[in-house]
Enzyme design. Structure first.
Site, PDB file in Angstrom:
ATOM      1  N   HIS A 280      -5.134  -0.518   6.359  1.00  0.00           N
ATOM      2  CA  HIS A 280      -4.698   0.410   7.490  1.00  0.00           C
ATOM      3  C   HIS A 280      -5.748   0.517   8.651  1.00  0.00           C
ATOM      4  O   HIS A 280      -6.344   1.365   8.972  1.00  0.00           O
ATOM      5  CB  HIS A 280      -4.579   2.043   7.134  1.00  0.00           C
ATOM      6  CG  HIS A 280      -5.326   2.828   5.902  1.00  0.00           C
ATOM      7  ND1 HIS A 280      -6.723   2.727   6.302  1.00  0.00           N
ATOM      8  CD2 HIS A 280      -5.233   3.029   4.832  1.00  0.00           C
ATOM      9  CE1 HIS A 280      -7.291   3.156   5.383  1.00  0.00           C
ATOM     10  NE2 HIS A 280      -6.495   3.667   4.576  1.00  0.00           N
TER      11      HIS A 280
ATOM     12  N   HIS B  84       0.774  -1.071  -0.050  1.00  0.00           N
ATOM     13  CA  HIS B  84       0.093  -0.076   0.178  1.00  0.00           C
ATOM     14  C   HIS B  84       0.826   1.188  -0.002  1.00  0.00           C
ATOM     15  O   HIS B  84       1.246   1.677   1.287  1.00  0.00           O
ATOM     16  CB  HIS B  84      -0.978   0.013   1.289  1.00  0.00           C
ATOM     17  CG  HIS B  84      -1.891   0.924   1.165  1.00  0.00           C
ATOM     18  ND1 HIS B  84      -3.090   0.843   1.911  1.00  0.00           N
ATOM     19  CD2 HIS B  84      -1.992   2.317   0.591  1.00  0.00           C
ATOM     20  CE1 HIS B  84      -3.971   2.141   1.693  1.00  0.00           C
ATOM     21  NE2 HIS B  84      -3.126   2.847   0.888  1.00  0.00           N
TER      22      HIS B  84
ATOM     23  N   ASP C 105       1.563   3.545   3.252  1.00  0.00           N
ATOM     24  CA  ASP C 105       0.629   4.248   2.697  1.00  0.00           C
ATOM     25  C   ASP C 105       1.323   5.577   2.230  1.00  0.00           C
ATOM     26  O   ASP C 105       0.738   6.882   2.526  1.00  0.00           O
ATOM     27  CB  ASP C 105      -0.337   4.904   3.717  1.00  0.00           C
ATOM     28  CG  ASP C 105      -1.593   5.113   3.139  1.00  0.00           C
ATOM     29  OD1 ASP C 105      -1.809   5.516   1.994  1.00  0.00           O
ATOM     30  OD2 ASP C 105      -2.780   5.664   3.800  1.00  0.00           O
TER      31      ASP C 105
ATOM     32  N   HIS D 278     -11.729   2.123   4.348  1.00  0.00           N
ATOM     33  CA  HIS D 278     -12.553   3.318   4.069  1.00  0.00           C
ATOM     34  C   HIS D 278     -13.917   2.900   4.224  1.00  0.00           C
ATOM     35  O   HIS D 278     -14.836   3.346   3.343  1.00  0.00           O
ATOM     36  CB  HIS D 278     -12.292   3.926   2.990  1.00  0.00           C
ATOM     37  CG  HIS D 278     -10.971   4.660   2.911  1.00  0.00           C
ATOM     38  ND1 HIS D 278     -10.735   5.854   3.534  1.00  0.00           N
ATOM     39  CD2 HIS D 278      -9.640   4.195   2.265  1.00  0.00           C
ATOM     40  CE1 HIS D 278      -9.232   6.090   3.324  1.00  0.00           C
ATOM     41  NE2 HIS D 278      -8.474   5.177   2.477  1.00  0.00           N
TER      42      HIS D 278
ATOM     43  N   GLN E  27      -9.634  10.996   0.609  1.00  0.00           N
ATOM     44  CA  GLN E  27     -10.045  10.487  -0.762  1.00  0.00           C
ATOM     45  C   GLN E  27     -11.167  11.461  -1.144  1.00  0.00           C
ATOM     46  O   GLN E  27     -12.079  11.727  -0.171  1.00  0.00           O
ATOM     47  CB  GLN E  27     -10.742   8.942  -0.621  1.00  0.00           C
ATOM     48  CG  GLN E  27      -9.723   8.088  -0.062  1.00  0.00           C
ATOM     49  CD  GLN E  27      -8.915   7.174  -1.175  1.00  0.00           C
ATOM     50  OE1 GLN E  27      -9.244   7.156  -2.308  1.00  0.00           O
ATOM     51  NE2 GLN E  27      -7.952   6.553  -0.712  1.00  0.00           N
TER      52      GLN E  27
ATOM     53  N   LEU F 147      -5.617  13.581   8.194  1.00  0.00           N
ATOM     54  CA  LEU F 147      -4.256  12.778   7.842  1.00  0.00           C
ATOM     55  C   LEU F 147      -4.515  12.026   6.521  1.00  0.00           C
ATOM     56  O   LEU F 147      -5.573  11.461   6.267  1.00  0.00           O
ATOM     57  CB  LEU F 147      -3.873  11.531   8.831  1.00  0.00           C
ATOM     58  CG  LEU F 147      -3.370  11.888  10.122  1.00  0.00           C
ATOM     59  CD1 LEU F 147      -3.228  10.766  11.050  1.00  0.00           C
ATOM     60  CD2 LEU F 147      -1.773  12.178   9.637  1.00  0.00           C
ATOM     61  N   ALA F 148      -3.580  12.227   5.648  1.00  0.00           N
ATOM     62  CA  ALA F 148      -3.739  11.857   4.376  1.00  0.00           C
ATOM     63  C   ALA F 148      -2.957  10.863   3.741  1.00  0.00           C
ATOM     64  O   ALA F 148      -2.965  10.347   2.660  1.00  0.00           O
ATOM     65  CB  ALA F 148      -3.544  13.268   3.447  1.00  0.00           C
TER      66      ALA F 148
ATOM     67  N   ASN G 164      -7.385   3.389  10.828  1.00  0.00           N
ATOM     68  CA  ASN G 164      -7.595   4.431  10.167  1.00  0.00           C
ATOM     69  C   ASN G 164      -8.579   4.474   9.030  1.00  0.00           C
ATOM     70  O   ASN G 164      -8.595   3.141   8.271  1.00  0.00           O
ATOM     71  CB  ASN G 164      -6.243   5.109   9.523  1.00  0.00           C
ATOM     72  CG  ASN G 164      -5.143   5.197  10.579  1.00  0.00           C
ATOM     73  OD1 ASN G 164      -4.199   4.745  10.798  1.00  0.00           O
ATOM     74  ND2 ASN G 164      -5.635   6.554  11.421  1.00  0.00           N
TER      75      ASN G 164
ATOM     76  N   HIS H 288      -0.079   7.860  12.581  1.00  0.00           N
ATOM     77  CA  HIS H 288      -1.382   7.246  12.332  1.00  0.00           C
ATOM     78  C   HIS H 288      -1.984   6.427  13.476  1.00  0.00           C
ATOM     79  O   HIS H 288      -2.984   6.329  13.657  1.00  0.00           O
ATOM     80  CB  HIS H 288      -1.244   6.332  11.078  1.00  0.00           C
ATOM     81  CG  HIS H 288      -1.383   7.289   9.807  1.00  0.00           C
ATOM     82  ND1 HIS H 288      -0.161   7.940   9.346  1.00  0.00           N
ATOM     83  CD2 HIS H 288      -2.454   7.421   8.908  1.00  0.00           C
ATOM     84  CE1 HIS H 288      -0.471   8.598   8.192  1.00  0.00           C
ATOM     85  NE2 HIS H 288      -1.937   8.418   7.944  1.00  0.00           N
TER      86      HIS H 288
END
Length: 378
Positions: free
Chosen positions: A210, A53, A268, A189, A135, A304-305, A213, A245
């Site tokens: 992840h 990832h 990530d 997600h 996203q 957090l991206a 998260n 994270h």
């Protein structure tokens, strides 16, 4: 070629050993030899790292769809010990995602140097809008088998892993299609309840993206995806071990639940990796900024991206700060992702017959040397 050390990671233990490398493979694992080509003393020799990832680095992102950027990435990522990776997309329009996967397929066909591209991780666009993280919400759509078939064809069947919110997959149609085609489904997600998450597993999802998260949180009366990750030990789970994270104590909790065989460390990583602090770039169409601690955040919103983590530093954080046992920590960046992705017949461990993907670390976890399929890269 003979490479040896008094600390070689062989079958879940450190031992004095020599690796005989021929034609890009480990031909034999032997006792220490006289006059080897490389003797690293007591420095650690471990399998090459696999990152399943990772969006980009060095100012380049998978969605950029430029061959030069991808080739730069694979050639430079070896400096942190990564010998194989899965370039990862971010939710965007069908036009952008099609170009992204076509680019990876073209580079694989035409050739490149460094870490081996094992496939594509397709993160989105079939995500929950509440738990979208960084996203872009406007491109999060419902699972669509016919649309995904177009992506798969454009990728020349290189899409090997898909992150999706399976609770939005009507009758689990896309989930079933992916499983039937040998593509790993990872729940992420996602706002799934515990019950919905269990149904996702029952219909073929074998990983979670992840963990902690971008997913429904744990509560003792509503366990959510986090609780499901802990409850189902044999379902794989990614975790970002950058110290931003996930708190080191929570990293420890995760590996206690998963044991040595089902935890997978990921970076990530974003295109701002290696760029100066304060750099602002576009990620999925949104502005993200690189903070001094190495984390990246959506400008304005603060979410957090992603990270700028190097895998060797993630290993260091797991062992030194989170106190994860060596077996769990090393497996998380080598054997476990290889097993989940079905490539452990040639990746993930230092055994005769496997690819000579080899990393040497000093006591500070710096990469001293690295070989990709027997070719010295560092």
């Amino acid at each position: 070629m003979i490479i040896q050390s008094t600390k070689v990671w062989v079958l879940d233990t450190w031992m004095a050993a020599a690796l005989k490398v021929e034609d890009g493979k480990i031909a034999a694992v032997l006792p220490m030899q006289e006059n080897p080509d490389y003797d690293f003393g007591d420095q650690r020799i471990i399998p090459g790292f696999m990152d399943i990832h990772c969006h980009g680095a060095y100012g380049w992102d998978t969605n950029d769809a430029t061959p030069e950027g991808l080739r730069t990435w694979t050639s430079r990522i070896v400096t942190e010990g990564v010998t194989s990776l899965f370039p990862t997309t971010i939710t965007q329009s069908e036009e952008v995602l099609t170009a992204a996967v076509k680019n990876v397929a073209n580079v694989v066909k035409e050739g490149y140097e460094g870490a081996e591209i094992m496939g594509i991780h397709f993160e989105g666009p079939y995500l929950d809008q509440t738990f979208k993280g960084a996203q872009p919400e406007q491109y999060c759509v419902m699972p669509d088998v016919e649309q995904f078939k177009r992506y798969l064809a454009a990728s020349d069947n290189l899409i090997k892993l898909v992150t999706m919110a399976t609770e939005h997959d009507k009758n689990y149609e896309l989930t079933h299609f992916l499983v039937d085609h040998g593509i790993v489904v990872s729940q992420g997600h996602s706002g799934a309840t515990y019950e919905q998450a269990v149904l996702g597993i029952a219909n073929g999802a074998m990983s979670m993206t992840h963990v902690y998260n971008g997913m429904s949180k744990f509560h003792h009366r509503e366990p959510g995806l986090v609780g499901t990750a802990f409850r189902f030990r044999e379902v794989y789970g990614e975790i970002i071990c950058d110290g931003n994270h996930v708190h080191p104590a929570a990293i420890n909790d995760f590996f206690r639940a998963k044991g040595p065989d089902h935890g997978i460390m990921v970076t990530d990583s974003l295109m701002v990796k290696s760029l100066p602090t304060g750099t602002i770039v576009k990620f999925g169409g949104n502005d993200i900024e690189l903070f001094p601690d190495g984390s990246a955040h959506l400008v304005g919103a603060g979410n957090l991206a992603g990270s700028t983590l190097n895998v060797n530093r993630g290993l260091q954080i797991m062992v030194e700060r989170a106190e994860v046992p060596w077996q769990s920590a090393i497996n998380a960046v080598t054997l476990n992702p290889a097993k989940m992705m079905g490539v452990d017949d040639r990746k993930g461990s230092l055994q005769a017959g496997k690819d000579a993907d080899i990393v040497v670390l000093n006591s500070d976890y710096d990469v001293v040397a690295c070989w990709c399929r027997g070719k010295k890269a560092v």
